[in-house]
Design a protein around this motif. Structure first.
Motif, PDB file in Angstrom:
ATOM      1  N   ARG B 157     -50.683 -20.223 -19.407  1.00 62.30           N
ATOM      2  CA  ARG B 157     -50.559 -19.766 -20.788  1.00 62.30           C
ATOM      3  C   ARG B 157     -49.264 -20.222 -21.464  1.00 62.30           C
ATOM      4  O   ARG B 157     -48.921 -19.736 -22.544  1.00 62.30           O
ATOM      5  CB  ARG B 157     -50.633 -18.237 -20.834  1.00 62.30           C
ATOM      6  CG  ARG B 157     -51.934 -17.660 -20.320  1.00 62.30           C
ATOM      7  CD  ARG B 157     -52.016 -16.174 -20.662  1.00 62.30           C
ATOM      8  NE  ARG B 157     -53.070 -15.524 -19.920  1.00 62.30           N
ATOM      9  CZ  ARG B 157     -52.874 -14.521 -19.050  1.00 62.30           C
ATOM     10  NH1 ARG B 157     -51.649 -14.065 -18.837  1.00 62.30           N
ATOM     11  NH2 ARG B 157     -53.882 -13.966 -18.432  1.00 62.30           N
ATOM     12  N   LYS B 224     -60.776 -12.813 -26.039  1.00 62.18           N
ATOM     13  CA  LYS B 224     -60.489 -14.149 -25.535  1.00 62.18           C
ATOM     14  C   LYS B 224     -61.784 -14.923 -25.346  1.00 62.18           C
ATOM     15  O   LYS B 224     -62.872 -14.322 -25.275  1.00 62.18           O
ATOM     16  CB  LYS B 224     -59.674 -14.101 -24.246  1.00 62.18           C
ATOM     17  CG  LYS B 224     -60.351 -13.419 -23.080  1.00 62.18           C
ATOM     18  CD  LYS B 224     -59.422 -13.355 -21.872  1.00 62.18           C
ATOM     19  CE  LYS B 224     -60.101 -12.571 -20.760  1.00 62.18           C
ATOM     20  NZ  LYS B 224     -59.215 -12.337 -19.612  1.00 62.18           N
ATOM     21  N   SER B 226     -63.253 -19.057 -23.872  1.00 65.14           N
ATOM     22  CA  SER B 226     -62.907 -20.362 -23.311  1.00 65.14           C
ATOM     23  C   SER B 226     -63.891 -21.436 -23.761  1.00 65.14           C
ATOM     24  O   SER B 226     -65.064 -21.158 -24.009  1.00 65.14           O
ATOM     25  CB  SER B 226     -62.907 -20.306 -21.780  1.00 65.14           C
ATOM     26  OG  SER B 226     -61.893 -19.465 -21.343  1.00 65.14           O
ATOM     27  N   PRO B 251     -54.099 -23.246 -28.710  1.00 68.30           N
ATOM     28  CA  PRO B 251     -54.796 -22.442 -27.711  1.00 68.30           C
ATOM     29  C   PRO B 251     -53.791 -21.750 -26.781  1.00 68.30           C
ATOM     30  O   PRO B 251     -52.626 -22.130 -26.724  1.00 68.30           O
ATOM     31  CB  PRO B 251     -55.620 -23.471 -26.937  1.00 68.30           C
ATOM     32  CG  PRO B 251     -55.605 -24.716 -27.755  1.00 68.30           C
ATOM     33  CD  PRO B 251     -54.319 -24.679 -28.522  1.00 68.30           C
ATOM     34  N   LEU B 283     -60.322 -27.785 -20.377  1.00 68.26           N
ATOM     35  CA  LEU B 283     -60.685 -26.375 -20.375  1.00 68.26           C
ATOM     36  C   LEU B 283     -59.678 -25.666 -21.268  1.00 68.26           C
ATOM     37  O   LEU B 283     -58.467 -25.716 -21.024  1.00 68.26           O
ATOM     38  CB  LEU B 283     -60.618 -25.834 -18.943  1.00 68.26           C
ATOM     39  CG  LEU B 283     -60.828 -24.340 -18.747  1.00 68.26           C
ATOM     40  CD1 LEU B 283     -62.141 -23.871 -19.366  1.00 68.26           C
ATOM     41  CD2 LEU B 283     -60.800 -24.003 -17.252  1.00 68.26           C
ATOM     42  N   GLN B 285     -58.447 -22.193 -23.515  1.00 63.83           N
ATOM     43  CA  GLN B 285     -58.594 -20.762 -23.708  1.00 63.83           C
ATOM     44  C   GLN B 285     -57.960 -20.395 -25.040  1.00 63.83           C
ATOM     45  O   GLN B 285     -56.937 -20.962 -25.443  1.00 63.83           O
ATOM     46  CB  GLN B 285     -57.909 -19.995 -22.573  1.00 63.83           C
ATOM     47  CG  GLN B 285     -58.315 -18.537 -22.521  1.00 63.83           C
ATOM     48  CD  GLN B 285     -57.629 -17.781 -21.396  1.00 63.83           C
ATOM     49  OE1 GLN B 285     -56.822 -16.905 -21.631  1.00 63.83           O
ATOM     50  NE2 GLN B 285     -57.936 -18.122 -20.167  1.00 63.83           N
ATOM     51  N   ASP B 287     -56.971 -16.785 -27.425  1.00 64.08           N
ATOM     52  CA  ASP B 287     -56.989 -15.333 -27.521  1.00 64.08           C
ATOM     53  C   ASP B 287     -56.550 -14.915 -28.905  1.00 64.08           C
ATOM     54  O   ASP B 287     -55.998 -15.718 -29.669  1.00 64.08           O
ATOM     55  CB  ASP B 287     -56.156 -14.662 -26.420  1.00 64.08           C
ATOM     56  CG  ASP B 287     -54.680 -14.971 -26.520  1.00 64.08           C
ATOM     57  OD1 ASP B 287     -54.218 -15.471 -27.561  1.00 64.08           O
ATOM     58  OD2 ASP B 287     -53.971 -14.689 -25.545  1.00 64.08           O
ATOM     59  N   TYR B 298     -61.197 -21.780 -32.685  1.00 62.18           N
ATOM     60  CA  TYR B 298     -61.905 -22.597 -31.700  1.00 62.18           C
ATOM     61  C   TYR B 298     -62.892 -23.549 -32.369  1.00 62.18           C
ATOM     62  O   TYR B 298     -63.142 -24.646 -31.871  1.00 62.18           O
ATOM     63  CB  TYR B 298     -62.526 -21.726 -30.598  1.00 62.18           C
ATOM     64  CG  TYR B 298     -63.930 -21.230 -30.805  1.00 62.18           C
ATOM     65  CD1 TYR B 298     -65.032 -22.089 -30.760  1.00 62.18           C
ATOM     66  CD2 TYR B 298     -64.173 -19.869 -31.008  1.00 62.18           C
ATOM     67  CE1 TYR B 298     -66.325 -21.620 -30.933  1.00 62.18           C
ATOM     68  CE2 TYR B 298     -65.458 -19.391 -31.174  1.00 62.18           C
ATOM     69  CZ  TYR B 298     -66.539 -20.264 -31.143  1.00 62.18           C
ATOM     70  OH  TYR B 298     -67.810 -19.796 -31.321  1.00 62.18           O
ATOM     71  N   HIS B 322     -66.490 -16.563 -18.566  1.00 61.96           N
ATOM     72  CA  HIS B 322     -65.065 -16.854 -18.628  1.00 61.96           C
ATOM     73  C   HIS B 322     -64.461 -16.803 -17.221  1.00 61.96           C
ATOM     74  O   HIS B 322     -63.785 -17.736 -16.769  1.00 61.96           O
ATOM     75  CB  HIS B 322     -64.424 -15.795 -19.539  1.00 61.96           C
ATOM     76  CG  HIS B 322     -63.017 -16.084 -19.901  1.00 61.96           C
ATOM     77  ND1 HIS B 322     -61.965 -15.683 -19.120  1.00 61.96           N
ATOM     78  CD2 HIS B 322     -62.485 -16.732 -20.964  1.00 61.96           C
ATOM     79  CE1 HIS B 322     -60.846 -16.072 -19.696  1.00 61.96           C
ATOM     80  NE2 HIS B 322     -61.121 -16.708 -20.808  1.00 61.96           N
ATOM     81  N   TRP B 326     -62.702 -19.783 -14.788  1.00 65.98           N
ATOM     82  CA  TRP B 326     -61.278 -19.705 -14.428  1.00 65.98           C
ATOM     83  C   TRP B 326     -61.077 -19.451 -12.946  1.00 65.98           C
ATOM     84  O   TRP B 326     -60.048 -19.809 -12.382  1.00 65.98           O
ATOM     85  CB  TRP B 326     -60.548 -18.691 -15.318  1.00 65.98           C
ATOM     86  CG  TRP B 326     -60.367 -19.257 -16.699  1.00 65.98           C
ATOM     87  CD1 TRP B 326     -61.201 -19.066 -17.762  1.00 65.98           C
ATOM     88  CD2 TRP B 326     -59.347 -20.156 -17.133  1.00 65.98           C
ATOM     89  NE1 TRP B 326     -60.749 -19.792 -18.848  1.00 65.98           N
ATOM     90  CE2 TRP B 326     -59.614 -20.468 -18.490  1.00 65.98           C
ATOM     91  CE3 TRP B 326     -58.231 -20.741 -16.527  1.00 65.98           C
ATOM     92  CZ2 TRP B 326     -58.810 -21.317 -19.254  1.00 65.98           C
ATOM     93  CZ3 TRP B 326     -57.433 -21.584 -17.281  1.00 65.98           C
ATOM     94  CH2 TRP B 326     -57.730 -21.873 -18.620  1.00 65.98           C
ATOM     95  N   ARG B 329     -61.180 -22.855 -11.555  1.00 65.83           N
ATOM     96  CA  ARG B 329     -59.888 -23.490 -11.857  1.00 65.83           C
ATOM     97  C   ARG B 329     -58.802 -22.988 -10.890  1.00 65.83           C
ATOM     98  O   ARG B 329     -57.968 -23.756 -10.401  1.00 65.83           O
ATOM     99  CB  ARG B 329     -59.495 -23.208 -13.309  1.00 65.83           C
ATOM    100  CG  ARG B 329     -58.037 -23.478 -13.672  1.00 65.83           C
ATOM    101  CD  ARG B 329     -57.644 -24.937 -13.538  1.00 65.83           C
ATOM    102  NE  ARG B 329     -56.201 -25.131 -13.775  1.00 65.83           N
ATOM    103  CZ  ARG B 329     -55.275 -24.955 -12.831  1.00 65.83           C
ATOM    104  NH1 ARG B 329     -55.608 -24.606 -11.603  1.00 65.83           N
ATOM    105  NH2 ARG B 329     -53.999 -25.158 -13.112  1.00 65.83           N
TER     106      ARG B 329
END
Lengths: 474, 474
Positions: B157, B224, B226, B251, B283, B285, B287, B298, B322, B326, B329
């Protein structure tokens, strides 16, 4: 600590580096601006004033000074409030004000690269014209960005956006021995060694000279809006702040102000504030990228304020109204200064839920010492600006009373988990209080760090980390 | 640098401080977890393993070690990747894992106070149950927060929220001489001396021991979402990132991944990823506090990706989808590790508009050296994780090739204005590359800072700032 006095040979060399038009020697040839900063009552001239035009000149000047043990004090615009840029030991004053170019804006990395002499207001205007945002917003817009870095300047938007340190990505830095280093860069993350960049930010020119800066930018928020909220008294106003924070709708800025300070600002500016009928106000700012987001946040906060006995909520949603309120806020310091013969300030910071207790404490001191004490400040981040006003006091009474009041205020702040300075720095005026905060062990750490960068102690003697102690008041 | 070996008398004293159940002496009594961290292939046992239960115990142990010149290596969960918590000189290993209490949540100041042994995942769960948010999100959720502070851990983040350093408000810190200091606190601004707090963050346990932490929190974003975005090749994927940044819809996270790494993760987890048909993916994300805000951001970014030749845009807007993306990932590191006999990593960081060029460069190295090189990482913040895989290579070939490839990769990063480590730190494995980045002048600054805190050099020898040089590979 004895420094070499500048002689003919030194002048000859320094002139060969910067050119005749960039060096001024002797008190009679140096403008009195350079004998002090905004700390009242102190005057010390450097032996030579040098305007650097580029990094290489800084490097050569420092290398020479280091080899010859001549003290060097770097100066931006001299808007500091605590004597940070006063040349206490004479020596060289190195002005970076002619290094004032914005070098690059990088929209892919969201950075701007600048020389240290760029003014905060120039930087702000430039990046906003690119629809970008440099969030730090210290009160003094004519300060240089190099000076902002040196004191880790804060400003009003710290509540939401943090302070100068948070926006410094990279620093080109000249060590006292003349070596040119790069700390950080355009990179976003860094876990490569001790954070030298963070050591230099807030070091008040005691470790070397900042010669170039890479600053982080954000997208410029599309909308902003302010709320001016009158309360019956200051205590009620300030006690509302933790409730706002708890509500998790974080404003950009939360300022508090007293009615008397607003009246002084009106007189100083010759302009009316939207409201001056109450004893105390909160001034809030919100920003965001959609009107809905903004309305949602400010409506919730307005309700909280009314629940906490606010007398009203005045909305400033046009640029004009917004600017009129904030320009009055911006004039507070000058207005208070104009209202008295002499003043001294305290820039203490406490946890934000302690602000109310701290202000009540200053009111008690005002009564006890029969001395006007005005305050305003950043209620949202716990950073208070408290001014002791001399008015018609004689010098002896003033020195005695001010000394006692400061001691009591700083000790109260430390009890509350606070610190000497939220944003103005230590300079030399606040060194004794820094000693009170950190103790001998902490001061020894500062000295050790100073020596790691500046083993010959040529940089800004008498300030942070220095073995050279000076008390100009005695 | 010679350290005193621990003898009977030392054990007697240390046992009197921490109690018999908190000290383990000799290789045969120390679990082999404590002989290394996640850096493969290195094993060194401390002479004594001590579990500290509180600050006073840390203070007494350090004071004794300092007076007797015994080396001390602090250890959290040992999840580091560069050997930072390996006791290179034996001595005492001081584990803070039993200091694992969350001490206070302060909703008025938006802070949480914790002991260093609290795990990142425990902290995250706790603050989220209070509708608050601790943004740093390093991959290894079972790391201790003390370890995160020591490496200035980053995580996904960072694009929007920054790294661990940005969320450390205050540190209780034990100096090597046993003095207990407080750096920072609950305060939001601070211009009081060199920033000792920022010196300690990222210092990898070389300056003293972090015994308590005050961390900054934010309101927890309500929504949130993705986006998984396939591209024809990695270059096209990564080149899209600067366009996203330029669009100013930032993002929370922007990760890049290669098809082969996704396949490895599927095999490792025994679970399918939503899509594995392409060679490369971004990828993202997002929020925010309103659905509109999120959709607005988005949708714009999805359009940008399609303009940049994305093959599709897959939206994961339920918690389930979501989490499935993740968690895959999150398994990349383990999946790559499971796919080979041995690997070594590079955690380089470059300006984010250079990521594409850097990845292309690693592909060239892969060809040239005939060695598998896998990478994934934080495209949004320029921090890459690049893994050299040994596969069936013999030791000699591996050592030679890996050494050359690392050297070339780090030098390329420096050329681009990058740094050795984005978030894993230097430990001892990356010391030679730190020297390449900073040169003798920079290493001298590190040594000077180290000595200011730790004049007897007892803390974590062989790491950052140390005069003690060790090369376990020779």
């Amino acid at each position: 600590m004895k420094y070499k006095k500048i002689d003919e040979e030194d002048i000859k060399y320094l002139t060969s580096v910067v050119g005749e038009d960039s060096i001024f020697v002797g008190e009679e040839n140096i403008h009195d601006d350079y004998s002090g900063d905004e700390l009242a009552g102190i005057e010390r001239y450097p032996e030579a004033l040098i305007y650097a035009k580029n990094t290489e000149e800084i490097s050569k000047v420092l290398r020479y000074a280091n080899e010859n043990h001549i003290s060097v004090t770097t100066r931006g615009q001299g808007t500091g409030l605590v004597g940070g840029s006063i040349a206490l030991c004479g020596g060289i004053m190195l002005s970076t004000e002619k290094m004032n170019q914005i070098l690059e804006i990088d929209e892919e990395n969201l950075t701007v690269t600048v020389e240290p002499g760029v003014l905060l207001m120039e930087l702000t205007e430039f990046v906003e014209s690119h629809d970008l945002f440099y969030p730090p917003d210290p009160g003094e817009k004519s300060a240089s960005i190099g000076g902002n870095i040196s004191t880790n300047a804060g400003g009003m938007r710290a509540v939401k956006y943090g302070v100068t340190r948070d926006y410094v990505r990279g620093i080109e830095f000249v060590l006292p021995n003349g070596e040119i280093m790069n700390f950080g860069g355009k990179i976003v993350k860094n876990s490569s060694g001790y954070s030298l960049k963070d050591m230099v930010v807030g070091a008040e020119g005691t470790l070397g000279v900042v010669s170039k800066l890479i600053l982080k930018l954000l997208p410029l928020p599309k909308y902003k809006l302010s709320l001016l909220i009158p309360f019956e008294d200051l205590s009620k106003a300030i006690k509302t702040v933790p409730e706002i924070i708890k509500s998790k709708n974080i404003p950009t800025a939360i300022e508090f102000m007293q009615g008397e300070v607003i009246l002084a600002a009106e007189e100083f500016l010759g302009k009316k504030f939207p409201d001056n009928s109450s004893d105390a106000y909160l001034l809030l700012q919100f920003d965001g990228n959609s009107k809905e987001e903004l309305e949602n946040a400010y409506e919730k906060v307005a309700d909280i304020c009314l629940d906490c006995e606010a007398l009203d909520v005045l909305i400033a949603d046009t640029d004009e109204r917004h600017d009129s309120i904030w320009s009055a806020r911006g004039a507070f310091l000058e207005a208070i200064k104009a209202s008295t013969t002499h003043m001294d300030e305290c820039d203490v910071v406490v946890p934000r839920n302690k602000v109310s207790d701290f202000v009540i404490f200053t009111h008690q001191l005002q009564e006890k010492y029969n001395m006007r004490i005005s305050s305003f400040g950043h209620a949202g981040d716990g950073n208070l600006h408290i001014y002791l006003l001399k008015d018609e006091m004689d010098d002896e009474t003033w020195n005695k009373k001010a000394g006692e009041v400061f001691k009591k205020m700083y000790n109260k702040a430390f009890e509350m988990g606070g610190a000497v300075s939220g944003e103005h720095g230590i300079g030399f005026a606040k060194i004794p209080y820094l000693e009170d905060e950190f103790g001998e062990e902490g001061m020894e750490l500062f000295r050790g760090i100073k020596l790691a960068f500046d083993p010959n102690e040529i940089m800004n003697p008498g300030k942070l980390g220095s073995n050279y102690k000076v008390n100009l008041y005695q």
